[in-house]
Design a protein around this motif. Structure first.
Motif, PDB file in Angstrom:
ATOM      1  N   ASP A   1     -16.625  10.746   1.104  1.00  0.00           N
ATOM      2  CA  ASP A   1     -16.045  12.236   1.402  1.00  0.00           C
ATOM      3  C   ASP A   1     -15.352  12.557   0.246  1.00  0.00           C
ATOM      4  OD1 ASP A   1     -13.383  10.992   1.733  1.00  0.00           O
ATOM      5  OD2 ASP A   1     -14.433   9.941   3.435  1.00  0.00           O
TER       6      ASP A   1
ATOM      7  N   TRP B   1      -0.822   6.464   9.612  1.00  0.00           N
ATOM      8  CA  TRP B   1      -1.297   5.261   9.518  1.00  0.00           C
ATOM      9  C   TRP B   1      -2.600   4.980  10.505  1.00  0.00           C
ATOM     10  CZ3 TRP B   1      -0.029   0.477  11.999  1.00  0.00           C
ATOM     11  CH2 TRP B   1      -0.710  -0.674  11.641  1.00  0.00           C
TER      12      TRP B   1
ATOM     13  N   LEU C   1     -10.169  -2.876  -2.895  1.00  0.00           N
ATOM     14  CA  LEU C   1      -9.124  -2.990  -1.915  1.00  0.00           C
ATOM     15  C   LEU C   1      -9.411  -3.324  -0.350  1.00  0.00           C
ATOM     16  CD1 LEU C   1      -6.654  -0.505  -3.243  1.00  0.00           C
ATOM     17  CD2 LEU C   1      -6.527  -2.864  -3.181  1.00  0.00           C
TER      18      LEU C   1
ATOM     19  N   PRO D   1     -11.887  12.920  -0.425  1.00  0.00           N
ATOM     20  CA  PRO D   1     -10.748  12.153  -0.695  1.00  0.00           C
ATOM     21  C   PRO D   1     -11.256  10.716  -1.553  1.00  0.00           C
ATOM     22  CG  PRO D   1     -10.380  12.959   1.486  1.00  0.00           C
ATOM     23  CD  PRO D   1     -11.653  13.312   1.060  1.00  0.00           C
TER      24      PRO D   1
ATOM     25  N   GLY E   1     -13.863  14.111   5.231  1.00  0.00           N
ATOM     26  CA  GLY E   1     -13.453  12.785   5.236  1.00  0.00           C
ATOM     27  C   GLY E   1     -12.252  12.399   6.277  1.00  0.00           C
TER      28      GLY E   1
ATOM     29  N   LYS F   1      -8.183  -6.766   1.672  1.00  0.00           N
ATOM     30  CA  LYS F   1      -7.728  -6.667   2.886  1.00  0.00           C
ATOM     31  C   LYS F   1      -8.492  -7.713   3.908  1.00  0.00           C
ATOM     32  CE  LYS F   1      -6.145  -1.670   2.995  1.00  0.00           C
ATOM     33  NZ  LYS F   1      -6.131  -0.702   3.735  1.00  0.00           N
TER      34      LYS F   1
ATOM     35  N   CYS G   1      -3.998   4.477   2.324  1.00  0.00           N
ATOM     36  CA  CYS G   1      -4.254   3.076   2.886  1.00  0.00           C
ATOM     37  C   CYS G   1      -4.997   2.432   1.718  1.00  0.00           C
ATOM     38  CB  CYS G   1      -4.985   3.268   4.189  1.00  0.00           C
ATOM     39  SG  CYS G   1      -6.706   3.493   4.096  1.00  0.00           S
ATOM     40  N   THR G   2      -5.542   3.105   0.910  1.00  0.00           N
ATOM     41  CA  THR G   2      -6.534   2.634  -0.011  1.00  0.00           C
ATOM     42  C   THR G   2      -6.105   2.824  -1.641  1.00  0.00           C
ATOM     43  OG1 THR G   2      -8.250   2.567   1.528  1.00  0.00           O
ATOM     44  CG2 THR G   2      -8.874   2.203  -0.489  1.00  0.00           C
ATOM     45  N   VAL G   3      -4.636   3.041  -1.549  1.00  0.00           N
ATOM     46  CA  VAL G   3      -3.914   3.407  -2.845  1.00  0.00           C
ATOM     47  C   VAL G   3      -2.967   2.309  -2.972  1.00  0.00           C
ATOM     48  CG1 VAL G   3      -2.640   4.888  -4.447  1.00  0.00           C
ATOM     49  CG2 VAL G   3      -4.779   5.665  -3.199  1.00  0.00           C
TER      50      VAL G   3
ATOM     51  N   LEU H   1       0.742  -1.273   0.027  1.00  0.00           N
ATOM     52  CA  LEU H   1       0.068   0.129  -0.033  1.00  0.00           C
ATOM     53  C   LEU H   1       0.734   1.290   0.134  1.00  0.00           C
ATOM     54  CD1 LEU H   1      -2.378  -1.380   2.639  1.00  0.00           C
ATOM     55  CD2 LEU H   1      -2.915  -0.837   0.109  1.00  0.00           C
TER      56      LEU H   1
ATOM     57  N   CYS I   1      -7.015   3.936  10.407  1.00  0.00           N
ATOM     58  CA  CYS I   1      -8.026   2.909  10.553  1.00  0.00           C
ATOM     59  C   CYS I   1      -7.903   1.881   9.400  1.00  0.00           C
ATOM     60  CB  CYS I   1      -9.236   3.407  10.128  1.00  0.00           C
ATOM     61  SG  CYS I   1      -9.622   4.098   8.592  1.00  0.00           S
ATOM     62  N   ASP I   2      -7.089   2.116   8.287  1.00  0.00           N
ATOM     63  CA  ASP I   2      -6.727   1.098   7.196  1.00  0.00           C
ATOM     64  C   ASP I   2      -7.946   0.801   6.513  1.00  0.00           C
ATOM     65  OD1 ASP I   2      -4.706  -0.191   6.042  1.00  0.00           O
ATOM     66  OD2 ASP I   2      -4.291  -1.628   7.712  1.00  0.00           O
ATOM     67  N   THR I   3      -9.084   1.642   6.388  1.00  0.00           N
ATOM     68  CA  THR I   3     -10.236   1.296   5.842  1.00  0.00           C
ATOM     69  C   THR I   3     -10.801   2.458   5.009  1.00  0.00           C
ATOM     70  OG1 THR I   3     -11.646   1.902   7.854  1.00  0.00           O
ATOM     71  CG2 THR I   3     -10.888  -0.493   7.606  1.00  0.00           C
ATOM     72  N   SER I   4     -10.094   3.384   4.841  1.00  0.00           N
ATOM     73  CA  SER I   4     -10.320   4.690   4.388  1.00  0.00           C
ATOM     74  C   SER I   4     -11.520   5.342   5.008  1.00  0.00           C
ATOM     75  CB  SER I   4     -10.747   4.331   2.835  1.00  0.00           C
ATOM     76  OG  SER I   4     -12.037   3.844   2.527  1.00  0.00           O
ATOM     77  N   ASN I   5     -11.739   5.319   6.316  1.00  0.00           N
ATOM     78  CA  ASN I   5     -12.504   6.058   7.122  1.00  0.00           C
ATOM     79  C   ASN I   5     -11.969   7.408   7.553  1.00  0.00           C
ATOM     80  OD1 ASN I   5     -15.447   4.982   7.173  1.00  0.00           O
ATOM     81  ND2 ASN I   5     -13.896   3.029   7.487  1.00  0.00           N
TER      82      ASN I   5
ATOM     83  N   ARG J   1       2.395   2.409   3.273  1.00  0.00           N
ATOM     84  CA  ARG J   1       3.452   1.693   3.823  1.00  0.00           C
ATOM     85  C   ARG J   1       4.789   2.000   3.058  1.00  0.00           C
ATOM     86  NH1 ARG J   1       1.026   0.384   8.149  1.00  0.00           N
ATOM     87  NH2 ARG J   1       3.454   0.324   8.537  1.00  0.00           N
TER      88      ARG J   1
ATOM     89  N   VAL K   1      -5.979  11.942  -1.527  1.00  0.00           N
ATOM     90  CA  VAL K   1      -6.321  10.633  -1.507  1.00  0.00           C
ATOM     91  C   VAL K   1      -5.892   9.871  -0.224  1.00  0.00           C
ATOM     92  CG1 VAL K   1      -6.125  10.650  -3.916  1.00  0.00           C
ATOM     93  CG2 VAL K   1      -4.460   9.698  -2.664  1.00  0.00           C
ATOM     94  N   LYS K   2      -6.727   8.714   0.228  1.00  0.00           N
ATOM     95  CA  LYS K   2      -6.443   8.040   1.416  1.00  0.00           C
ATOM     96  C   LYS K   2      -5.234   6.919   1.014  1.00  0.00           C
ATOM     97  CE  LYS K   2     -10.735   9.412   3.600  1.00  0.00           C
ATOM     98  NZ  LYS K   2     -11.911   9.299   4.208  1.00  0.00           N
TER      99      LYS K   2
END
Lengths: 165, 293
Positions: free
Chosen positions: B104, A37, B39, B106, A130, B43, A59-61, A21, A39-43, A24, A56-57
């Protein structure tokens, strides 16, 4: 796979697994731990970086998806002439307490001001919607962004861009 | 730390290249664009593709334009682009209603309309919107180009009509003269999935409702299939009573389940109320405001 990502103006090349990711890659491979780093869930949005100028988040790219693209992290906010006005605004307006959400918040603020130099209160709140902050109640973050809007880059690029509010 | 299981990755250089990769790896392959649905599922090992075909470089799939009497949206169009498109807002304000409450900023910078529809989550907003406006999905594969209406595209939770070796390339929405559309969503907090949501589209022709469409999110296995409610609208004069009746039927025909977002009874109530509100707002936008009952 080999990737070359332009991070804060510098091409960085590394051998990564496809599943690696972006968050990382930045933290572990480049040691740029300013990107947090969470929640690892794009929240939660603490991992927000700018990808080709847009928040952009990370953790989700996937790092491989950023190959050949530009990434800006909090380490790339400060210019040769000192802190970015957004950084200074967070200092001036007490825009942080624990600091966990701060890097992502500042990058979102930078992207917002680049597109919209004079955002309304509502536009600032929408831009950071966000990203979670559990300390400030957001009010001081909004004030910090407003401070930065009143002190645009050109003005603060002067030598010793310190506290001028 | 959540990390997906290992997979192979190919960045597609053209639509043809993407299709060739999808064909070669068959059921093991998945298309990735924004990645904000796929993704997280990878996970959690809810999805475990052997190959990801990255279509982010396929700018030829990133557009919004009018072709004849159809609004055409490329599958790679981001949520943010839909929200910022003046054309989309003018022709189908329902898309802007929905986009304002999808995740949201992003996430909207990355997520795409194609990915949203292909994820086929029953609580996903754009599927309900596309159902309401009677969108047609354009699916491309070795067998050629197929036009698939939303009712057939959506096969069930997380399942679409897109077959092995195929990909969704475009969404086409028929522009109906005198039309109006709206989306109403109730969520626990900003950017959350809907507790319930309703999309409605209609036109008023010679004083009567034409081309009515209804799509509901998060209150059943499918956002499509509210035919009885649509039939209760077609050919009638728009009125508070007619809209209330359509809402009542939609509430009857939905199938919500109790979960952390609310009880089935509450969601059913929302389905009816939000359908009615969406219809009222759609009528207002079609130039035929209706007084509340």
């Amino acid at each position: 796979m080999q990737v070359t990502i332009n991070v804060n103006g510098e091409d960085r090349t590394a051998e990564v697994e496809a599943r690696h990711l972006l968050v990382r890659f930045l933290r572990d491979d480049l040691g740029l731990t300013g990107t947090h780093w969470g929640c690892d869930t794009s929240n939660c949005g603490t991992c927000v970086v700018l990808l080709d100028g847009e928040p952009v988040k990370s953790c989700t790219v996937l790092a491989v998806m950023a190959d050949g693209h530009r990434v800006r992290t909090v380490e790339g906010l400060e210019g040769a002439d000192g802190l970015d006005p957004v950084q200074q605004g967070f200092i001036e307006q007490h825009g942080l307490q624990c600091g966990f959400c701060t890097p992502g918040m500042m990058l979102t603020a930078r992207a917002l001001l680049d597109r919209n130099p004079d955002p309304t209160d509502q536009e600032i709140r929408e831009a950071i919607s966000g990203q979670l902050c559990r300390c400030t109640g957001y009010l001081n973050i909004v004030r910090a962004v407003q401070w930065a809007a009143r002190h645009p880059l050109e003005a603060s690029a002067a030598p010793s861009a310190g506290s001028t509010s | 730390m959540q990390v997906p299981a290992s997979f192979e990755y190919r960045r597609a250089s053209s639509v043809e290249d993407a299709l060739a990769q999808l064909e070669r790896f068959g059921e093991e392959a998945r298309v990735i664009a924004g990645g904000h649905s796929l993704l997280p599922m990878m996970k959690l090992r809810l999805a475990r593709p052997g190959l990801l075909v990255d279509i982010n470089d396929l700018h030829e799939l990133d557009y919004v334009r009018l072709e004849g009497d159809e609004l055409c949206v490329g599958a790679l169009t981001r949520h943010r682009e839909l929200l910022e498109s003046e054309l989309v807002g003018r022709l189908f304000p329902i898309f802007h209603d929905a986009e304002r409450v999808i995740a949201d900023p992003p996430v909207r910078n990355r997520g795409t309309i194609g990915g949203s529809l292909c994820q086929a989550d029953p609580a996903e907003d754009l599927s309900a919107v596309c159902a309401a406006v009677r969108a047609v999905a354009v699916v491309l594969g070795g067998g050629g180009r197929r036009r698939v209406p939303m009712a057939e595209f959506y096969r069930g939770p997380y399942e679409t009509d897109v077959g092995t070796g195929e990909m969704l390339v475009e969404i086409r929405v028929p522009v109906v003269p005198g039309g109006g559309s709206a989306y109403e969503k109730v969520e626990r907090k900003t950017g959350d999935w809907a507790i319930a949501a309703a999309g409605a589209a209609l036109a008023v022709v010679d004083g009567r409702i034409a081309s009515p469409g209804i799509g509901l999110a998060a209150v059943g296995v499918s956002p499509v299939g509210y035919r009885r409610a649509e039939e209760a609208l077609a050919g009638r004069e728009p009125s508070a009573e007619v809209f209330a009746e359509a809402g009542r039927i939609a509430a009857e025909d939905c199938d919500p389940v109790t979960d952390t977002r609310g009880t089935a009874a509450y969601k059913r109530h929302l389905a009816g109320e939000l359908t009615e509100r969406a219809l009222r707002r759609a009528a207002e936008r079609a130039g035929r405001p209706v007084a509340a009952a």
